[in-house]
Design a protein around this motif. Structure first.
Motif, PDB file in Angstrom:
ATOM      1  N   ALA A 263       7.742   7.642   6.565  1.00  0.00           N
ATOM      2  CA  ALA A 263       8.109   8.347   5.337  1.00  0.00           C
ATOM      3  C   ALA A 263       6.875   8.825   4.588  1.00  0.00           C
ATOM      4  O   ALA A 263       6.844   9.955   4.083  1.00  0.00           O
ATOM      5  CB  ALA A 263       8.948   7.438   4.441  1.00  0.00           C
ATOM      6  N   PHE A 264       5.855   7.993   4.506  1.00  0.00           N
ATOM      7  CA  PHE A 264       4.628   8.386   3.813  1.00  0.00           C
ATOM      8  C   PHE A 264       4.000   9.593   4.506  1.00  0.00           C
ATOM      9  O   PHE A 264       3.553  10.539   3.849  1.00  0.00           O
ATOM     10  CB  PHE A 264       3.645   7.218   3.778  1.00  0.00           C
ATOM     11  N   GLY A 265       3.983   9.572   5.834  1.00  0.00           N
ATOM     12  CA  GLY A 265       3.410  10.680   6.584  1.00  0.00           C
ATOM     13  C   GLY A 265       4.189  11.969   6.412  1.00  0.00           C
ATOM     14  O   GLY A 265       3.615  13.056   6.446  1.00  0.00           O
ATOM     15  N   MET A 266       5.508  11.869   6.215  1.00  0.00           N
ATOM     16  CA  MET A 266       6.321  13.059   6.022  1.00  0.00           C
ATOM     17  C   MET A 266       6.230  13.595   4.602  1.00  0.00           C
ATOM     18  O   MET A 266       6.260  14.807   4.384  1.00  0.00           O
ATOM     19  CB  MET A 266       7.783  12.755   6.384  1.00  0.00           C
ATOM     20  N   LEU A 267       6.131  12.692   3.633  1.00  0.00           N
ATOM     21  CA  LEU A 267       6.061  13.131   2.237  1.00  0.00           C
ATOM     22  C   LEU A 267       4.675  13.591   1.835  1.00  0.00           C
ATOM     23  O   LEU A 267       4.515  14.480   0.996  1.00  0.00           O
ATOM     24  CB  LEU A 267       6.518  11.997   1.311  1.00  0.00           C
TER      25      LEU A 267
ATOM     26  N   ASN B  51      -0.686  15.695   4.422  1.00  0.00           N
ATOM     27  CA  ASN B  51      -2.101  16.081   4.389  1.00  0.00           C
ATOM     28  C   ASN B  51      -2.962  15.128   3.558  1.00  0.00           C
ATOM     29  O   ASN B  51      -4.136  15.414   3.311  1.00  0.00           O
ATOM     30  CB  ASN B  51      -2.237  17.506   3.856  1.00  0.00           C
ATOM     31  N   GLU B  52      -2.361  14.023   3.124  1.00  0.00           N
ATOM     32  CA  GLU B  52      -3.142  13.006   2.405  1.00  0.00           C
ATOM     33  C   GLU B  52      -4.163  12.404   3.362  1.00  0.00           C
ATOM     34  O   GLU B  52      -3.822  11.956   4.455  1.00  0.00           O
ATOM     35  CB  GLU B  52      -2.213  11.919   1.873  1.00  0.00           C
ATOM     36  N   ARG B  53      -5.412  12.371   2.938  1.00  0.00           N
ATOM     37  CA  ARG B  53      -6.469  11.842   3.805  1.00  0.00           C
ATOM     38  C   ARG B  53      -6.608  10.341   3.607  1.00  0.00           C
ATOM     39  O   ARG B  53      -6.640   9.848   2.492  1.00  0.00           O
ATOM     40  CB  ARG B  53      -7.798  12.560   3.528  1.00  0.00           C
ATOM     41  N   MET B  54      -6.713   9.619   4.738  1.00  0.00           N
ATOM     42  CA  MET B  54      -6.770   8.170   4.711  1.00  0.00           C
ATOM     43  C   MET B  54      -7.971   7.694   5.521  1.00  0.00           C
ATOM     44  O   MET B  54      -8.300   8.262   6.560  1.00  0.00           O
ATOM     45  CB  MET B  54      -5.477   7.577   5.302  1.00  0.00           C
ATOM     46  N   PHE B  55      -8.608   6.649   5.030  1.00  0.00           N
ATOM     47  CA  PHE B  55      -9.680   6.003   5.782  1.00  0.00           C
ATOM     48  C   PHE B  55      -9.088   4.803   6.511  1.00  0.00           C
ATOM     49  O   PHE B  55      -8.577   3.870   5.890  1.00  0.00           O
ATOM     50  CB  PHE B  55     -10.810   5.557   4.854  1.00  0.00           C
ATOM     51  N   ILE B  56      -9.124   4.852   7.830  1.00  0.00           N
ATOM     52  CA  ILE B  56      -8.542   3.812   8.670  1.00  0.00           C
ATOM     53  C   ILE B  56      -9.650   3.164   9.490  1.00  0.00           C
ATOM     54  O   ILE B  56     -10.321   3.824  10.281  1.00  0.00           O
ATOM     55  CB  ILE B  56      -7.464   4.388   9.611  1.00  0.00           C
ATOM     56  N   PHE B  57      -9.835   1.864   9.304  1.00  0.00           N
ATOM     57  CA  PHE B  57     -10.823   1.126  10.101  1.00  0.00           C
ATOM     58  C   PHE B  57     -10.357   1.111  11.561  1.00  0.00           C
ATOM     59  O   PHE B  57      -9.178   0.912  11.834  1.00  0.00           O
ATOM     60  CB  PHE B  57     -10.944  -0.303   9.560  1.00  0.00           C
TER      61      PHE B  57
ATOM     62  N   PRO C  61     -12.179  10.278   7.527  1.00  0.00           N
ATOM     63  CA  PRO C  61     -10.786  10.250   7.066  1.00  0.00           C
ATOM     64  C   PRO C  61      -9.870  10.977   8.041  1.00  0.00           C
ATOM     65  O   PRO C  61     -10.287  11.878   8.770  1.00  0.00           O
ATOM     66  CB  PRO C  61     -10.854  10.973   5.712  1.00  0.00           C
ATOM     67  N   ILE C  62      -8.607  10.597   8.045  1.00  0.00           N
ATOM     68  CA  ILE C  62      -7.612  11.207   8.925  1.00  0.00           C
ATOM     69  C   ILE C  62      -6.384  11.524   8.088  1.00  0.00           C
ATOM     70  O   ILE C  62      -6.006  10.755   7.193  1.00  0.00           O
ATOM     71  CB  ILE C  62      -7.260  10.264  10.100  1.00  0.00           C
ATOM     72  N   LYS C  63      -5.762  12.660   8.348  1.00  0.00           N
ATOM     73  CA  LYS C  63      -4.569  13.030   7.601  1.00  0.00           C
ATOM     74  C   LYS C  63      -3.412  12.093   7.941  1.00  0.00           C
ATOM     75  O   LYS C  63      -3.284  11.629   9.074  1.00  0.00           O
ATOM     76  CB  LYS C  63      -4.186  14.480   7.908  1.00  0.00           C
ATOM     77  N   ALA C  64      -2.564  11.842   6.951  1.00  0.00           N
ATOM     78  CA  ALA C  64      -1.465  10.888   7.126  1.00  0.00           C
ATOM     79  C   ALA C  64      -0.555  11.258   8.290  1.00  0.00           C
ATOM     80  O   ALA C  64      -0.073  10.392   9.013  1.00  0.00           O
ATOM     81  CB  ALA C  64      -0.659  10.789   5.828  1.00  0.00           C
ATOM     82  N   LYS C  65      -0.308  12.549   8.485  1.00  0.00           N
ATOM     83  CA  LYS C  65       0.600  12.960   9.564  1.00  0.00           C
ATOM     84  C   LYS C  65       0.043  12.599  10.935  1.00  0.00           C
ATOM     85  O   LYS C  65       0.793  12.195  11.837  1.00  0.00           O
ATOM     86  CB  LYS C  65       0.885  14.456   9.490  1.00  0.00           C
TER      87      LYS C  65
ATOM     88  N   MET D 149       0.809  -1.210   0.000  1.00  0.00           N
ATOM     89  CA  MET D 149       0.000   0.000   0.000  1.00  0.00           C
ATOM     90  C   MET D 149       0.850   1.272   0.000  1.00  0.00           C
ATOM     91  O   MET D 149       0.557   2.223  -0.745  1.00  0.00           O
ATOM     92  CB  MET D 149      -0.931  -0.004   1.216  1.00  0.00           C
ATOM     93  N   PHE D 150       1.890   1.311   0.830  1.00  0.00           N
ATOM     94  CA  PHE D 150       2.683   2.528   0.983  1.00  0.00           C
ATOM     95  C   PHE D 150       4.061   2.432   0.329  1.00  0.00           C
ATOM     96  O   PHE D 150       4.576   3.433  -0.168  1.00  0.00           O
ATOM     97  CB  PHE D 150       2.852   2.865   2.465  1.00  0.00           C
ATOM     98  N   GLY D 151       4.656   1.230   0.342  1.00  0.00           N
ATOM     99  CA  GLY D 151       5.998   1.074  -0.207  1.00  0.00           C
ATOM    100  C   GLY D 151       6.068   1.372  -1.685  1.00  0.00           C
ATOM    101  O   GLY D 151       7.027   2.000  -2.158  1.00  0.00           O
TER     102      GLY D 151
END
Length: 245
Positions: free
Chosen positions: A168-172, A175-181, A186-190, A73-75
């Protein structure tokens, strides 16, 4: 859908193959996790190569599934941004760094337990503890049992490298919004990454050894990932972390 980048694809393949090899070896009485997992440096089963091999071993299906899901997903995104060489270097440094932090924390725990036992009890663990674990036994005394697991147990899994990927994803993409069960919004990556770090720190300080999770190794992957990204940014005059090969 775009094909998987080379390093991400090969990391997935290698980890799955090693998990299948572990299952196959068990049928012949061989514990690959014991040989390739990361042992404490004072254990007679430790060798430096385990700082690399341990991150390709996993303790069960869910363990390897969730780690590889995160890599997929992130790599793949990080590899597309950084290029294969830099991504692989980052992945390995985070994994090795996580192992080093785990060794440090294990050492502190080991000497703390040792201080609470008489010398003859420590000698008994050093002499017979490994064989007891091979026979699926341990000491009745809880401190001796914990010392034995600390000295002769092993750490496995790509989680340290995976937590570095999350960092790394959170730093790059802060402000990317993610849906986390199970969150219904949605929540921002940071904030997602920061939340994970806080949870791991709390769990590690709670010293809940019963969950068999190397929480400080997870934090170690994040710490080494953070240091490496900050170094790259400084080296590139404050560049925001998007590097291409």
């Amino acid at each position: 859908m775009n094909p998987l980048p080379t390093v991400t694809k090969n990391l997935l393949i290698i980890n799955v193959l090693m998990f299948l090899a572990t299952l196959a070896a068990e049928r012949y009485g061989i514990d690959l996790g014991d040989y390739l997992g990361l042992h404490f440096i004072l254990s007679d089963r430790f060798n430096a190569a385990q700082l690399i091999t341990y991150m390709f071993m996993h303790a069960g299906f869910l363990h390897v599934f969730f780690n590889m899901f995160a890599v997929w997903m992130f790599g793949r995104i990080l590899e597309q941004v950084w290029g294969p060489k830099r991504f692989l270097f980052y992945y390995m440094i985070c994994g090795i760094g996580a192992g080093l932090i785990q060794e440090l924390v294990t050492g502190i725990h080991y000497y703390t337990l040792q201080a609470g036992l008489p010398p003859e009890a420590v000698e008994a663990v050093m002499r017979d503890g490994a064989n007891a674990l091979r026979e699926y036994k341990n000491y009745i005394d809880p401190t001796m049992a914990s010392l034995n697991l600390t000295l002769n147990g092993s750490t496995v899994g790509a989680s340290g490298a995976v937590y570095g990927i999350l960092l790394a994803f959170g730093m790059l993409f802060p402000n990317e919004r993610m849906f986390i069960f199970p969150l219904p919004f949605p929540i921002k990556a940071k904030w997602f990454v920061l939340g994970y770090a806080v949870i791991e720190l709390y769990a590690g300080l709670a010293n809940n050894a019963a969950d068999n999770v190397a929480h400080f190794a997870h934090l170690g992957g994040m710490i080494f990932g953070l240091l490496l990204i900050l170094y790259w940014r400084k080296k590139n005059n404050g560049y925001n972390g998007f590097y291409y090969n």
